[in-house]
Design a protein around this motif. Structure first.
Motif, PDB file in Angstrom:
ATOM      1  N   ALA A 234       0.863  -1.187   0.000  1.00  0.00           N
ATOM      2  CA  ALA A 234       0.000   0.000   0.000  1.00  0.00           C
ATOM      3  C   ALA A 234       0.895   1.231   0.000  1.00  0.00           C
ATOM      4  CB  ALA A 234      -0.908   0.004   1.225  1.00  0.00           C
ATOM      5  N   PRO A 235       1.075   1.895  -1.157  1.00  0.00           N
ATOM      6  CA  PRO A 235       2.035   3.000  -1.251  1.00  0.00           C
ATOM      7  C   PRO A 235       1.772   4.158  -0.293  1.00  0.00           C
ATOM      8  CG  PRO A 235       1.480   2.215  -3.427  1.00  0.00           C
ATOM      9  CD  PRO A 235       0.544   1.535  -2.482  1.00  0.00           C
ATOM     10  N   ASN A 236       0.507   4.500  -0.050  1.00  0.00           N
ATOM     11  CA  ASN A 236       0.197   5.620   0.837  1.00  0.00           C
ATOM     12  C   ASN A 236      -0.698   5.149   1.967  1.00  0.00           C
ATOM     13  OD1 ASN A 236       1.575   7.321  -0.855  1.00  0.00           O
ATOM     14  ND2 ASN A 236      -0.230   8.276  -1.736  1.00  0.00           N
ATOM     15  N   LEU A 237      -0.318   5.472   3.190  1.00  0.00           N
ATOM     16  CA  LEU A 237      -1.174   5.237   4.347  1.00  0.00           C
ATOM     17  C   LEU A 237      -1.211   6.526   5.157  1.00  0.00           C
ATOM     18  CD1 LEU A 237      -0.072   1.656   5.471  1.00  0.00           C
ATOM     19  CD2 LEU A 237      -2.245   2.306   4.435  1.00  0.00           C
ATOM     20  N   PRO A 238      -2.372   7.206   5.202  1.00  0.00           N
ATOM     21  CA  PRO A 238      -3.664   6.772   4.688  1.00  0.00           C
ATOM     22  C   PRO A 238      -3.799   7.017   3.190  1.00  0.00           C
ATOM     23  CG  PRO A 238      -3.893   8.942   5.626  1.00  0.00           C
ATOM     24  CD  PRO A 238      -2.470   8.516   5.886  1.00  0.00           C
ATOM     25  N   THR A 239      -4.821   6.394   2.587  1.00  0.00           N
ATOM     26  CA  THR A 239      -5.165   6.665   1.199  1.00  0.00           C
ATOM     27  C   THR A 239      -6.671   6.586   1.043  1.00  0.00           C
ATOM     28  OG1 THR A 239      -4.836   5.991  -1.098  1.00  0.00           O
ATOM     29  CG2 THR A 239      -4.858   4.241   0.544  1.00  0.00           C
TER      30      THR A 239
END
Length: 394
Positions: A234-239
């Motif tokens: 998951a590249p961005n957290l949050p997304t």
């Protein structure tokens, strides 16, 4: 902090036994970097390498270095990134301003030429899906006071941590399961957009009237990817976004940012306005930081074209807080945004990948909100409401 570190390692970057892990942080983010390193070793990492960026060293360079040296990037920095790609490493980056005024008072034209800590090689390893990577927010006292200036230092930091825990779903009994549920919902919205096979999207709002063309092979995605080895991350957290890569030659009109943009070196760009003709940014203005942004757009030919358009509704956790966070990772997941520069190739069918925008930069800036309407335009010219008042219409 421990739950955030574990989420970054176990889900965000999906660190595997024997994998090399690199952590990118700024000075002031050491505590979370250490927690992530410990979590990575518990997950079986072979080695954890941490690099820290100090914007005050960058200030010294811009202030005193010879003008003809400001574009120089030591080759070993790029080679290090490429080697991490060849090793299929895991890459975890921390965001959140730590020194927002570090470059104040400098010549903006000179400041715009030094891209560090951004490296063009990072876009290569991402585009080729060589690393499992993620970006997570790192609360710190300076950032907390930017977001909550009305609170004292301790209260502001506690409140920011509360916000980060909420938007990262750390308040759930099982944060990973909560994210899987959210990704399922985002996937349904992406499928609905893809079913329309839009030829373009039109953004309209105060200071904004921009039509962005899409490639025949542009496909809407949500926030999970796979490496060439099939490792999901998951590249961005949050997304909270649904995004695609547009046709870099088809953008017409003007767009105005709806939230401040904070660059990786801490420079804040306010009131950004960009005008496009034939897909190219032909005019860049801003209330603050215009010259710096013009320097970024002049980096290469692709830097003046769009590489991403991302749609975000107001129902996500970031948007529901109703605050400007002065951090792109959070602010871009509150409202719709676009990006100048490199395209995410995963969002384009193979036949159209040669037409994707390529650049040494990728700079997201926020252009959406309740007052910005997003309309899809089909190949037959039908106009389909997509976002109204920040809510999905498809």
């Amino acid at each position: 902090m421990q739950r955030l570190a574990d989420l970054a390692v176990r889900f965000g970057a999906n660190v595997q036994k024997g994998q090399v892990v690199t952590i990118g942080a700024h000075l002031g983010q050491e505590e979370l970097a250490r927690a992530i390193a410990a979590s990575a070793y518990r997950a079986g990492a072979q080695f954890v390498d941490v690099t820290y960026f100090d914007p005050y060293i960058k200030r010294a360079r811009i202030e005193h270095a010879d003008d003809d040296t400001l574009d120089y990037v030591p080759p070993w920095l790029g080679e290090r990134m490429l080697e991490l790609g060849r090793m299929h490493a895991a890459r975890i980056s921390l965001t959140g301003p730590t020194s927002p005024g570090a470059l104040d008072g400098l010549d903006p034209a000179r400041a715009g030429r030094d891209q560090l800590p951004f490296l063009k090689e990072a876009m290569i390893v991402i585009g080729e899906r060589q690393v499992s990577w993620t970006v997570v927010p790192c609360p710190n006292p300076i950032w907390a006071k930017m977001v909550y200036p009305e609170l004292d230092d301790a209260e502001a930091l506690a409140k920011l941590w509360q916000d980060v825990a909420y938007v990262c779903r750390l308040d759930e009994p099982d944060p990973i399961a909560a994210w899987e549920e959210r990704f399922a919902a985002l996937g349904e919205n992406a499928a609905a957009l893809n079913a329309h096979e839009f030829d373009a999207v039109h953004l309209e709002g105060p200071g904004t009237d921009l039509t962005i063309g899409l490639l025949p092979g542009s496909r809407w995605m949500m926030g999970t990817m796979e490496t060439v080895q099939g490792l999901r991350h998951a590249p961005n957290l949050p997304t909270e976004e649904i995004f695609t890569a547009p046709d870099p030659e088809r953008a017409e009109g003007t767009i105005r940012s709806t939230r401040p943009l904070v660059l990786t070196d801490g420079t804040i760009i306010r009131g950004l306005e960009v005008s496009f003709e034939g897909g190219r940014a032909v005019q860049v203005d801003a209330e603050d930081g215009a010259e710096v942004m013009r320097g970024r757009v002049a980096m290469d030919d692709g830097a003046a074209h769009l590489g991403e358009v991302a749609l975000v509704d107001r129902e996500g956790r970031v948007g529901s807080i109703g605050r400007v966070f002065y951090d792109t990772l959070l602010d871009e997941n509150a409202v719709t945004h676009i990006a100048l520069g490199d395209a995410i190739l995963d969002a384009i069918a193979d036949a159209d990948k040669p037409r994707a925008n390529r650049s040494a930069i990728h700079i997201d800036f926020m252009v959406g909100g309740d007052e910005v309407a997003v309309t899809g335009i089909t190949r037959e010219g039908e106009r389909v409401p997509v976002l109204r008042g920040g809510s999905w219409q498809v």
